[in-house]
Structures are given as C-alpha cells and as structure tokens.
Design an enzyme around this catalytic site. Structure first.
Site, mmCIF file in Angstrom:
data_model
loop_
_atom_site.group_PDB
_atom_site.id
_atom_site.type_symbol
_atom_site.label_atom_id
_atom_site.label_comp_id
_atom_site.label_asym_id
_atom_site.label_seq_id
_atom_site.Cartn_x
_atom_site.Cartn_y
_atom_site.Cartn_z
ATOM 1 N N CYS A 99 22.388 -25.414 19.067
ATOM 2 C CA CYS A 99 22.403 -25.196 20.513
ATOM 3 C C CYS A 99 21.800 -26.415 21.211
ATOM 4 C CB CYS A 99 21.604 -23.938 20.844
ATOM 5 S SG CYS A 99 21.426 -23.635 22.617
ATOM 6 N N CYS A 102 18.273 -25.383 22.972
ATOM 7 C CA CYS A 102 17.022 -25.052 22.277
ATOM 8 C C CYS A 102 16.959 -25.506 20.816
ATOM 9 C CB CYS A 102 16.773 -23.541 22.335
ATOM 10 S SG CYS A 102 17.891 -22.570 21.305
ATOM 11 N N CYS A 149 23.773 -18.265 22.362
ATOM 12 C CA CYS A 149 22.712 -18.627 21.436
ATOM 13 C C CYS A 149 21.753 -17.440 21.348
ATOM 14 C CB CYS A 149 21.976 -19.858 21.941
ATOM 15 S SG CYS A 149 20.494 -20.257 20.986
ATOM 16 N N CYS A 152 18.061 -18.605 22.886
ATOM 17 C CA CYS A 152 17.778 -18.854 24.306
ATOM 18 C C CYS A 152 18.772 -18.183 25.259
ATOM 19 C CB CYS A 152 17.717 -20.356 24.585
ATOM 20 S SG CYS A 152 19.300 -21.210 24.486
ATOM 21 N N CYS A 172 35.497 -20.446 19.372
ATOM 22 C CA CYS A 172 35.979 -21.548 20.203
ATOM 23 C C CYS A 172 34.816 -21.969 21.100
ATOM 24 C CB CYS A 172 37.167 -21.059 21.015
ATOM 25 S SG CYS A 172 37.992 -22.336 21.957
#
Length: 183
Positions: A99, A102, A149, A152, A172
């Site tokens: 991510c 984070c 995510c 976060c 995707c």
C-alpha cells in the site's frame, strides 16, 4: 428520450473503471517464470514486519500532506488512474506490492498477470488478511467489490470473478495505490 437515456447509461456502464472482461484462458504471466527462485522468504519477511501490524488512522489533512495529488485521489477519494498509463501495469520485476499509503504488503509478483485491462492485475493477495473487500455501489446500476488496504482503509482497486486459475479472481489495482519493493 427515455431510450437515449437508457442507451447512454449502457454506454457509461461499459466504460467503468476496471470493467469486467469475458473470462479467457489467454492470460499471460508477467513474472515468475519456471525455475525462478520462490518469493516465499520475501513474503514471510514482509508479513512479519511488526511495524506493519497496527491499524493506521490519520486525518485527511495528514493524508494530503503525505501523498502525492494522484495518490490522494486514488487512495483517499476512491479514484481510478488511466489505463495503460500507469507505473506497474507492465512491470515484470519480482517483488512485493505494498500500500502506497501505509506500506502494508498486499500482493506478490508471483500472482501478477497481464489481464489486458491496462491496470496491474493479480489473482490473489499475499494473505486474505492484508486486504479488505467491500461492496461498492458508487456507480449507478452496478455492484462491484472494492479492494481496500486492511491496515489503513485506503482504496486500492476492485476484484472481479473473471481471473485465471487457480482462484478465478482478478484484483484490478491502481499503480498509484501501490509501492513496489523489488526482490
């Protein structure tokens, strides 16, 4: 007049971000050719990093300060970057995709494939606990599954049931939502 409105709605639906494609066996692996060294050690190390275990909570002002405008648009405002004009669609290097907000490790190049959509696509996350799947009704007349995510809550992309074996799924994702850590 109603027919024109219906026609326009159908046309708009066909152009949704990460639109579903017909399932095909023509997926092309972009990484991890036969005989490549396995990524398990890198995956285990990423998942065991204790700094990534806590939930991240920030104000929108803090996110704006940390992220680029494109990242903020995608990650925090649930936007979509243009297809084929992004950083990781054609990336064939081996490593981990985390991510961008984070650092949570979410996808491995071992599960990346060329879906032909113009966005980086994967058939599975590193571990189900690394991502969160949420019903998305933001586009009129369409129900999709958003990928966030798990650490976060940032928007990463969508998952569709038209991917290759072994899962049949296509995650995707937006390149702007990811940071790639080469192995």
């Amino acid at each position: 007049m109603k027919r024109i409105e219906i026609y326009l709605m159908v046309v708009l639906l066909s152009f949704t971000a990460c639109a579903q494609q017909e399932t095909t066996s023509e997926f092309t692996a972009t990484t991890a050719a036969a005989g490549d060294e396995p990524l398990e050690e890198a995956v285990v190390n990423a998942l065991n990093d204790e700094t990534l275990q806590d939930t991240v909570v920030k104000t929108e002002a803090e996110w704006r300060k940390q992220l680029t405008p494109e990242q903020y648009f995608v990650l925090r405002q649930e936007g979509t970057e243009p297809p084929f004009k992004n950083k990781y669609d054609s990336n064939k290097k081996r490593g981990i995709y985390a991510c961008a907000a984070c650092g949570n490790p979410m996808f491995s190049s071992k599960t990346k494939f060329d879906s032909g959509t113009g966005w980086p696509s994967f058939y599975a996350p590193i571990a189900k606990e690394q991502v969160k799947e949420v019903e998305d009704r933001s586009f009129p007349g369409e129900v999709r599954t958003e990928v966030e995510c798990a650490r976060c809550g940032s928007h990463i992309g969508h998952v569709f049931p038209d991917g290759p074996k072994p899962t049949g799924l296509r995650y995707c994702l937006n390149s702007a939502a990811l940071n790639f850590q080469e192995k």
